[in-house]
Design an enzyme around this catalytic site. Structure first.
Site, PDB file in Angstrom:
ATOM      1  N   ASP A   1       0.829  -1.194   0.000  1.00 19.01           N
ATOM      2  CA  ASP A   1       0.000   0.000   0.000  1.00 19.01           C
ATOM      3  C   ASP A   1       0.875   1.260   0.000  1.00 19.01           C
ATOM      4  O   ASP A   1       1.901   1.316   0.686  1.00 19.01           O
ATOM      5  CB  ASP A   1      -0.889  -0.010   1.246  1.00 19.01           C
ATOM      6  CG  ASP A   1      -1.804   1.190   1.327  1.00 19.01           C
ATOM      7  OD1 ASP A   1      -2.691   1.306   0.468  1.00 19.01           O
ATOM      8  OD2 ASP A   1      -1.613   2.022   2.248  1.00 19.01           O
TER       9      ASP A   1
ATOM     10  N   GLU B   1       1.627  -0.492  -5.018  1.00 22.14           N
ATOM     11  CA  GLU B   1       0.653   0.548  -5.334  1.00 22.14           C
ATOM     12  C   GLU B   1       1.460   1.830  -5.513  1.00 22.14           C
ATOM     13  O   GLU B   1       1.820   2.492  -4.536  1.00 22.14           O
ATOM     14  CB  GLU B   1      -0.388   0.722  -4.226  1.00 22.14           C
ATOM     15  CG  GLU B   1      -1.448   1.745  -4.599  1.00 22.14           C
ATOM     16  CD  GLU B   1      -2.214   2.295  -3.407  1.00 22.14           C
ATOM     17  OE1 GLU B   1      -3.355   2.765  -3.611  1.00 22.14           O
ATOM     18  OE2 GLU B   1      -1.694   2.279  -2.281  1.00 22.14           O
TER      19      GLU B   1
END
Length: 545
Positions: A216, A268
């Site tokens: 993330d 990401e």
């Protein structure tokens, strides 16, 4: 073995052309009847995913969390939140999925922790300048009494990314940095303890059979230690895409490569500079990263072709496969986005009450499915995408939970509309997601009966049937493996390309019907042809072109 005939142990390069299904656990399936999706629900639906034909499942965070940001505020990286089940269930899920030929990818959240994480609670209890506080970014405020934030940064969720603490004697104290919600204090990645902890977390999940991790906010971990003020497009960015990140990911790659079989790292990485994006995909860093440029493009042939060209060109020198994503848990669902006048995606343009033609959006989403599934590389499907679910835009305001909505003062609709629980069966809510009479954590629309898995499974013309067929063809078609790709001549507004020998894809984004290549036969079409021509907003897979 379900639909996945090749056992995972036989494929070291599985990730290069995988179809990966994203599960948002809270909204996939409710196994214990409390209105919230859980691991028991996922385990019960594994046969559905095997029949769909996916190679792996990526799970959004399932860790213990106060859920201030949908689980991305992690309190313990080595356990499962009771809301979703237990660690033992997670291990069983990983094993059971693997038995069906489906790998598991877990979400790692390294930029920040929950304010309930033991490290942060210890930091708050400690004195300014203490070792406990060095794991985060604590700073005195500016102004005569320290009443102003330490710098002028803006939170990724809007507003100020600094919150002031209170000293034990009740006086105002230092400030701490949180690029996201107040409950998500940023870690200090210059501290060796932070690095060692996350390396240990990687090993923890790899030891339990995880085939990879999705990272993330992967480009935000490192910060300029001076935490300087920042003028966009003028100053060097103080916390995005800093050089120190590459050393971090090289250490992670060494850990992944130390395991038998292939354990992958997926970033990401939201970066406007495509060349800098590709640097994360060098052979000793991340395996792949999400291609947000493709996701954000409008439904326009010229723009999509440019995105495809630049993506393939930038991945080739580093030997990494491209990835293709149409939507996820953070963005407006494809059917809704493609039914609007402005079909691109941008967080800044999200607004309540945007006019939408869902019929048009569905036609385009079906065509986009065949386009993305035919491109070289890996593809990601967000749960419900295979059902053609639209964004739910009339959720009661009092039920909204996304901090993006709350921190905008209510002007941003937030991301809850793409996180509504899936409809499985029946003619009224909760559509088999939970037992009858149990209300899910977010309400489902009253008109979703035709969108359930049960209803679409019985309809050969449904979106679900299209995805099942397309994924089966994609797995069986030799031309759809590897990196061979060649544009074919076509009319303006038409994308046509060949993969391998004898397989081609044609997508008509123009307003007029388009001819098909002579001598070709149709393998699969996103909608009916008209007099042998391809209508607007329709895609077709061909053999012999």
């Amino acid at each position: 073995m379900g639909q996945n005939s090749r056992h995972p142990s036989e494929q070291s390069d599985w990730w290069r052309d995988a179809a990966i299904y994203q599960v948002y656990p809270r909204s996939f399936a409710d196994g214990n009847g409390d209105g919230t999706g859980d691991l028991a629900g996922v385990r019960s639906r594994l046969p559905y995913l095997a029949e769909l034909g996916v190679d792996a499942i990526w799970f959004n965070p399932w860790y213990p969390s106060p859920m201030a940001d949908g689980g991305y505020d992690v309190a313990d990286y080595r356990d499962v939140d009771p809301l979703f089940g237990t660690l033992d269930e997670a291990e069983k899920l990983i094993d059971e999925a693997l038995g069906l030929g489906i790998r598991t990818i877990v979400d790692i959240v390294p930029n920040h922790v929950s304010s309930e994480h033991p490290w942060f609670k210890e930091a708050l209890a400690a004195a300014p300048g203490s070792p406990e506080r060095e794991l985060f970014h604590f700073r005195p405020g500016r102004g005569p009494a320290g009443e102003l934030p330490p710098n002028d940064w803006v939170s990724e969720f809007g507003g100020c990314p600094w919150t002031r603490t209170t000293n034990p004697d009740g006086t105002p104290g230092d400030w701490y940095l949180h690029l996201f919600a107040v409950q998500q204090p940023d870690l200090n990645w210059a501290h060796p303890q932070v690095r060692h902890e996350h390396e240990s977390i990687l090993r923890f999940w790899f030891d339990r059979g995880a085939a990879g991790v999705r990272i993330d906010s992967a480009a935000l971990l490192a910060k300029d230690p001076a935490l300087p003020d920042f003028v966009k497009d003028v100053d060097p960015h103080p916390y995005a895409d800093l050089e120190e990140l590459h050393e971090i990911y090289r250490s992670w790659r060494a850990i992944a490569d130390s395991y038998a079989g292939t354990r992958i790292l997926i970033g990401e990485v939201w970066l406007p500079d495509a060349e800098r994006f590709a640097r994360y995909l060098r052979p000793d860093e991340l395996h792949t990263a999400f291609n947000f440029d493709f996701l954000a493009r409008p439904w326009d042939a010229e723009g999509l072709r440019a995105s495809i060209d630049s993506t393939l060109a930038l991945h080739a020198p580093v030997g990494a496969p491209a990835t293709w994503v149409l939507c996820n848990h953070d963005v407006t669902r494809t059917v809704t986005r493609y039914g609007r006048r402005d079909t691109r995606f941008d967080f800044a343009t999200k607004a309540f009450g945007t006019p939408t033609d869902l019929g048009l959006g569905l036609r385009r989403a079906r065509a986009a499915a065949l386009l993305s599934l035919a491109l070289p590389g890996a593809v990601y499907l967000y749960q419900g995408e295979e059902l053609g679910l639209p964004e739910v835009e009339d959720l009661p305001v009092e039920r909204l939970q996304d901090p993006m909505h709350l921190r905008s003062g209510g002007t941003d609709p937030g991301r809850d509309g793409c996180r509504v629980p899936l409809p499985w069966a029946g003619t009224e809510a909760p559509y088999g997601f939970s037992p009858a009479g149990v209300e899910p954590w977010l309400p489902q629309p009253a008109d979703w009966a035709a969108l359930t898995v049960e209803a679409q499974g019985a309809d050969p013309a449904s979106m679900l049937s299209l995805y099942r067929t397309a994924l089966a063809v994609r797995r069986a078609e030799a031309g759809l493996r590897g990196d061979k790709f060649e544009w074919l001549a076509g009319d303006a507004g038409v994308l046509a390309f060949r993969r391998g020998t004898g397989f081609s894809c044609v997508v008509n984004l123009s307003p007029d019907p388009a001819p098909l290549p002579a001598g070709s036969t149709v393998l699969l079409a996103s909608g009916p042809l008209v007099d042998g021509r391809l209508p607007a907003d329709t895609a077709v897979w061909l053999r012999g072109a």
